[in-house]
Design an enzyme around this catalytic site. Sequence first.
Site, PDB file in Angstrom:
ATOM      1  N   SER A   1       0.756  -1.145   0.041  1.00  0.00           N
ATOM      2  CA  SER A   1       0.041  -0.003   0.058  1.00  0.00           C
ATOM      3  C   SER A   1       0.868   1.370   0.057  1.00  0.00           C
ATOM      4  O   SER A   1       1.789   1.251   0.575  1.00  0.00           O
ATOM      5  CB  SER A   1      -0.774  -0.067   1.445  1.00  0.00           C
ATOM      6  OG  SER A   1      -1.374   1.317   1.353  1.00  0.00           O
TER       7      SER A   1
ATOM      8  N   GLU B   1       0.104   3.800   1.620  1.00  0.00           N
ATOM      9  CA  GLU B   1      -0.019   4.209   3.103  1.00  0.00           C
ATOM     10  C   GLU B   1       1.371   4.041   3.510  1.00  0.00           C
ATOM     11  O   GLU B   1       2.046   4.736   4.686  1.00  0.00           O
ATOM     12  CB  GLU B   1      -0.859   3.301   3.944  1.00  0.00           C
ATOM     13  CG  GLU B   1      -2.097   3.658   4.168  1.00  0.00           C
ATOM     14  CD  GLU B   1      -2.274   5.004   4.733  1.00  0.00           C
ATOM     15  OE1 GLU B   1      -2.842   5.997   4.165  1.00  0.00           O
ATOM     16  OE2 GLU B   1      -1.832   5.104   5.797  1.00  0.00           O
TER      17      GLU B   1
ATOM     18  N   TYR C   1      -1.849   0.231  10.578  1.00  0.00           N
ATOM     19  CA  TYR C   1      -2.030  -0.497   9.269  1.00  0.00           C
ATOM     20  C   TYR C   1      -0.770  -0.128   8.589  1.00  0.00           C
ATOM     21  O   TYR C   1      -0.425  -1.343   8.031  1.00  0.00           O
ATOM     22  CB  TYR C   1      -3.300   0.265   8.977  1.00  0.00           C
ATOM     23  CG  TYR C   1      -3.256  -0.290   6.990  1.00  0.00           C
ATOM     24  CD1 TYR C   1      -4.134  -1.453   6.901  1.00  0.00           C
ATOM     25  CD2 TYR C   1      -2.909   0.576   6.330  1.00  0.00           C
ATOM     26  CE1 TYR C   1      -4.139  -1.634   5.551  1.00  0.00           C
ATOM     27  CE2 TYR C   1      -2.997   0.277   4.975  1.00  0.00           C
ATOM     28  CZ  TYR C   1      -3.874  -0.856   4.692  1.00  0.00           C
ATOM     29  OH  TYR C   1      -3.787  -1.210   3.215  1.00  0.00           O
TER      30      TYR C   1
HETATM   31  P1  NAP Z   1     -11.638  -4.531   1.519  1.00  0.00           P
HETATM   32  O1  NAP Z   1     -12.757  -4.248   0.630  1.00  0.00           O
HETATM   33  O2  NAP Z   1     -11.681  -3.933   2.958  1.00  0.00           O
HETATM   34  O3  NAP Z   1     -11.445  -6.180   1.473  1.00  0.00           O
HETATM   35  C1  NAP Z   1     -10.889  -6.673   2.478  1.00  0.00           C
HETATM   36  C2  NAP Z   1     -10.834  -8.426   2.497  1.00  0.00           C
HETATM   37  O4  NAP Z   1     -10.049  -8.846   3.279  1.00  0.00           O
HETATM   38  C3  NAP Z   1     -12.293  -8.675   2.538  1.00  0.00           C
HETATM   39  O5  NAP Z   1     -12.495  -9.539   1.762  1.00  0.00           O
HETATM   40  C4  NAP Z   1     -12.285  -9.172   3.965  1.00  0.00           C
HETATM   41  O6  NAP Z   1     -13.131 -10.075   4.196  1.00  0.00           O
HETATM   42  C5  NAP Z   1     -10.925  -9.892   4.010  1.00  0.00           C
HETATM   43  N1  NAP Z   1     -10.437  -9.986   5.504  1.00  0.00           N
HETATM   44  C6  NAP Z   1     -10.338  -9.257   6.631  1.00  0.00           C
HETATM   45  N2  NAP Z   1      -9.859  -9.751   7.590  1.00  0.00           N
HETATM   46  C7  NAP Z   1      -9.631 -11.148   7.288  1.00  0.00           C
HETATM   47  C8  NAP Z   1      -8.842 -11.935   7.914  1.00  0.00           C
HETATM   48  N3  NAP Z   1      -8.542 -11.984   9.088  1.00  0.00           N
HETATM   49  N4  NAP Z   1      -8.821 -13.241   7.046  1.00  0.00           N
HETATM   50  C9  NAP Z   1      -8.813 -13.231   5.894  1.00  0.00           C
HETATM   51  N5  NAP Z   1      -9.484 -12.212   5.071  1.00  0.00           N
HETATM   52  C10 NAP Z   1      -9.607 -11.056   5.721  1.00  0.00           C
HETATM   53  O7  NAP Z   1     -10.048  -3.904   0.974  1.00  0.00           O
HETATM   54  P2  NAP Z   1      -9.878  -3.768  -0.569  1.00  0.00           P
HETATM   55  O8  NAP Z   1     -10.122  -2.572  -0.705  1.00  0.00           O
HETATM   56  O9  NAP Z   1     -10.397  -4.810  -1.370  1.00  0.00           O
HETATM   57  O10 NAP Z   1      -8.207  -3.915  -0.614  1.00  0.00           O
HETATM   58  C11 NAP Z   1      -7.660  -5.179  -1.000  1.00  0.00           C
HETATM   59  C12 NAP Z   1      -6.331  -5.197  -0.464  1.00  0.00           C
HETATM   60  O11 NAP Z   1      -5.352  -4.153  -0.953  1.00  0.00           O
HETATM   61  C13 NAP Z   1      -6.120  -5.183   1.179  1.00  0.00           C
HETATM   62  O12 NAP Z   1      -4.944  -6.120   1.603  1.00  0.00           O
HETATM   63  C14 NAP Z   1      -5.900  -3.518   1.269  1.00  0.00           C
HETATM   64  O13 NAP Z   1      -5.280  -3.394   2.496  1.00  0.00           O
HETATM   65  C15 NAP Z   1      -5.037  -3.184   0.260  1.00  0.00           C
HETATM   66  N6  NAP Z   1      -4.864  -1.905  -0.404  1.00  0.00           N
HETATM   67  C16 NAP Z   1      -5.889  -1.216  -0.726  1.00  0.00           C
HETATM   68  C17 NAP Z   1      -6.066  -0.120  -1.369  1.00  0.00           C
HETATM   69  C18 NAP Z   1      -7.373   0.463  -1.683  1.00  0.00           C
HETATM   70  O14 NAP Z   1      -7.429   1.747  -1.959  1.00  0.00           O
HETATM   71  N7  NAP Z   1      -8.359  -0.052  -1.846  1.00  0.00           N
HETATM   72  C19 NAP Z   1      -4.741   0.378  -1.601  1.00  0.00           C
HETATM   73  C20 NAP Z   1      -3.836  -0.160  -1.188  1.00  0.00           C
HETATM   74  C21 NAP Z   1      -3.868  -1.424  -0.779  1.00  0.00           C
HETATM   75  P3  NAP Z   1     -14.569  -9.569   4.795  1.00  0.00           P
HETATM   76  O15 NAP Z   1     -15.508  -9.250   3.554  1.00  0.00           O
HETATM   77  O16 NAP Z   1     -15.200 -10.839   5.265  1.00  0.00           O
HETATM   78  O17 NAP Z   1     -14.504  -8.328   5.455  1.00  0.00           O
HETATM   79  N1  GDD Z   2     -12.563   7.212   6.310  1.00  0.00           N
HETATM   80  C1  GDD Z   2     -12.697   8.538   6.346  1.00  0.00           C
HETATM   81  N2  GDD Z   2     -13.861   9.064   6.770  1.00  0.00           N
HETATM   82  N3  GDD Z   2     -11.460   9.266   5.911  1.00  0.00           N
HETATM   83  C2  GDD Z   2     -11.710  10.597   5.850  1.00  0.00           C
HETATM   84  C3  GDD Z   2     -12.836  11.182   6.738  1.00  0.00           C
HETATM   85  C4  GDD Z   2     -13.943  10.324   7.155  1.00  0.00           C
HETATM   86  O1  GDD Z   2     -14.978  10.855   7.418  1.00  0.00           O
HETATM   87  N4  GDD Z   2     -12.806  12.559   6.608  1.00  0.00           N
HETATM   88  C5  GDD Z   2     -11.610  12.700   5.934  1.00  0.00           C
HETATM   89  N5  GDD Z   2     -10.918  11.520   5.617  1.00  0.00           N
HETATM   90  C6  GDD Z   2      -9.721  11.425   5.225  1.00  0.00           C
HETATM   91  C7  GDD Z   2      -8.618  10.523   5.944  1.00  0.00           C
HETATM   92  O2  GDD Z   2      -8.185  11.433   7.115  1.00  0.00           O
HETATM   93  C8  GDD Z   2      -7.313  10.508   5.002  1.00  0.00           C
HETATM   94  O3  GDD Z   2      -6.591  11.320   4.841  1.00  0.00           O
HETATM   95  C9  GDD Z   2      -8.420  10.306   3.379  1.00  0.00           C
HETATM   96  O4  GDD Z   2      -9.799  10.961   3.882  1.00  0.00           O
HETATM   97  C10 GDD Z   2      -8.631   8.947   2.971  1.00  0.00           C
HETATM   98  O5  GDD Z   2      -9.128   8.161   3.939  1.00  0.00           O
HETATM   99  P1  GDD Z   2      -9.763   6.529   3.581  1.00  0.00           P
HETATM  100  O6  GDD Z   2     -10.976   6.829   2.284  1.00  0.00           O
HETATM  101  O7  GDD Z   2     -10.104   6.027   4.757  1.00  0.00           O
HETATM  102  O8  GDD Z   2      -8.425   5.879   3.040  1.00  0.00           O
HETATM  103  P2  GDD Z   2      -6.963   5.845   3.488  1.00  0.00           P
HETATM  104  O9  GDD Z   2      -6.093   6.575   2.573  1.00  0.00           O
HETATM  105  O10 GDD Z   2      -6.895   6.236   4.670  1.00  0.00           O
HETATM  106  O11 GDD Z   2      -6.524   4.209   3.135  1.00  0.00           O
HETATM  107  C11 GDD Z   2      -7.184   3.546   2.127  1.00  0.00           C
HETATM  108  O12 GDD Z   2      -5.824   3.773   1.149  1.00  0.00           O
HETATM  109  C12 GDD Z   2      -4.800   3.171   1.276  1.00  0.00           C
HETATM  110  C13 GDD Z   2      -3.926   3.234   0.036  1.00  0.00           C
HETATM  111  O13 GDD Z   2      -3.192   4.451   0.276  1.00  0.00           O
HETATM  112  C14 GDD Z   2      -7.394   2.075   2.382  1.00  0.00           C
HETATM  113  O14 GDD Z   2      -8.035   1.648   0.989  1.00  0.00           O
HETATM  114  C15 GDD Z   2      -6.158   1.422   2.741  1.00  0.00           C
HETATM  115  O15 GDD Z   2      -6.295   0.025   2.869  1.00  0.00           O
HETATM  116  C16 GDD Z   2      -5.254   1.571   1.436  1.00  0.00           C
HETATM  117  O16 GDD Z   2      -3.938   0.919   1.854  1.00  0.00           O
END
Ligand code: NAP
Ligand code: GDD
Length: 347
Positions: A133, A135, A156
């Site tokens: 990520s 992050e 995280y």
């Molecule tokens: P998501 O929608 O939150 O999906 C997470 C998945 O992990 C869900 O299927 C969840 O199951 C499963 N999970 C949670 N806890 C688990 C456990 N203990 N054992 C096995 N499975 C578990 O996340 P996503 O947005 O698809 O992201 C996919 C991956 O990419 C994650 O690893 C996330 O950290 C990473 N990532 C995401 C982003 C982004 O912007 N979306 C960016 C960078 C990295 P349930 O459905 O049961 O909750």
């Molecule tokens: N969730 C949330 N809720 N975020 C908020 C809010 C709110 O009410 N208001 C402002 N934000 C700001 C957060 O502080 C952060 O700076 C930004 O919006 C994005 O927050 P999220 O959408 O929760 O995503 P994230 O950037 O913290 O994390 C996501 O992206 C990562 C990759 O950079 C997640 O998908 C992570 O799993 C992923 O790794």
Amino acid sequence: MAKTALITGITGQDGSYLAELLRTKGYSVHGIVRRASTYNTERIDHLFADDAVTQPILHYGDLSDGSGLRRIIEQVQPDEVYNLGAQSHVRVSFDQAEYTADVTGLGVLRLLEAIRDYSQRIGQPMRFYQASSSEIFGAAKPPQSINTPFHPRSPYAVAKMYAFWQTVNHRESYGMYACNGLLFNHESPRRGETFVTRKITRAVGRIKVGLQKQLLLGNLDAKRDWGHAQDYVEAMYLMLQQDAPGDYVIATGEAYSVREFAERAFALVDLDYRDFVQTDPRFFRPAEVDYLLGDPTETNRLLNWHPKIGFDQLVREMVEADLELARQERTLLDANHLVGLKGIGNE
Ligand code: NAP
Ligand code: GDD
């Protein structure tokens, strides 16, 4: 011979799109689903409407359960393993730091060790993708590239950084084909409702149809490089099709603030976000990541990967989907069925 893929996190946003993509490429797709007291397969249910041959095969498992993971690896014998499972919410990781370290960090080690042992025993290599990520760049100055030093700012991000190096270490120590995809934020109508983009577009739909009056957010000035999940799962697949493994930054190269996202989303339904959005300290984080902007130049060249869906189209697609959802909720409410927003209130 059709390839076999195993996806952890298949019920999540990315897992559902990746399962769709791999099916179109002729893969036999297996997924790990964790047991819950309610059904948690909503994002992949549509995949079971088709021909039985192309349906994913699901296995109960959990990243905290190493022996279960080993058993699944031995049963499925996948060619490719995509580790997308995680406690993926940054804000929640401050409340559940130890659990996040276990699942998001140690879970990767459990999986890598299961793959290593089984591959060595039967002499069959498996390719491994780790959902790393942006992050982990955290406080590092933008733009961030694969050469930018990491500075994680949440439990995280620290867990993802551990997972990053375990993946590199298995590649360097045991010659495994193991890749890290450092993906910047990617969204879609399937995004979890407590991430900021979806929280905004859900509110836009509900406010437009009269189901909600205001939207409480945290830091409106945080900037993110937002892409579309459908484009990003294509990059995951490409990473496992190269001659050699590596680590890649996946991003659009454009960043917008949370405020700009809200402004555009509300404008699409002819509303002014300033009339509805308020900030609430509950949604600020103990440590914030202010500015993520990826430099995907190297990846564009190495993988020949280019995102197809831009920011405006992403916001539009999410708003349209959530407006439709809100209309359905309105209809249910008018027929005396209760509808409510999920979440516990600080995400
Ligand atoms: P998501 O929608 O939150 O999906 C997470 C998945 O992990 C869900 O299927 C969840 O199951 C499963 N999970 C949670 N806890 C688990 C456990 N203990 N054992 C096995 N499975 C578990 O996340 P996503 O947005 O698809 O992201 C996919 C991956 O990419 C994650 O690893 C996330 O950290 C990473 N990532 C995401 C982003 C982004 O912007 N979306 C960016 C960078 C990295 P349930 O459905 O049961 O909750
Ligand atoms: N969730 C949330 N809720 N975020 C908020 C809010 C709110 O009410 N208001 C402002 N934000 C700001 C957060 O502080 C952060 O700076 C930004 O919006 C994005 O927050 P999220 O959408 O929760 O995503 P994230 O950037 O913290 O994390 C996501 O992206 C990562 C990759 O950079 C997640 O998908 C992570 O799993 C992923 O790794």
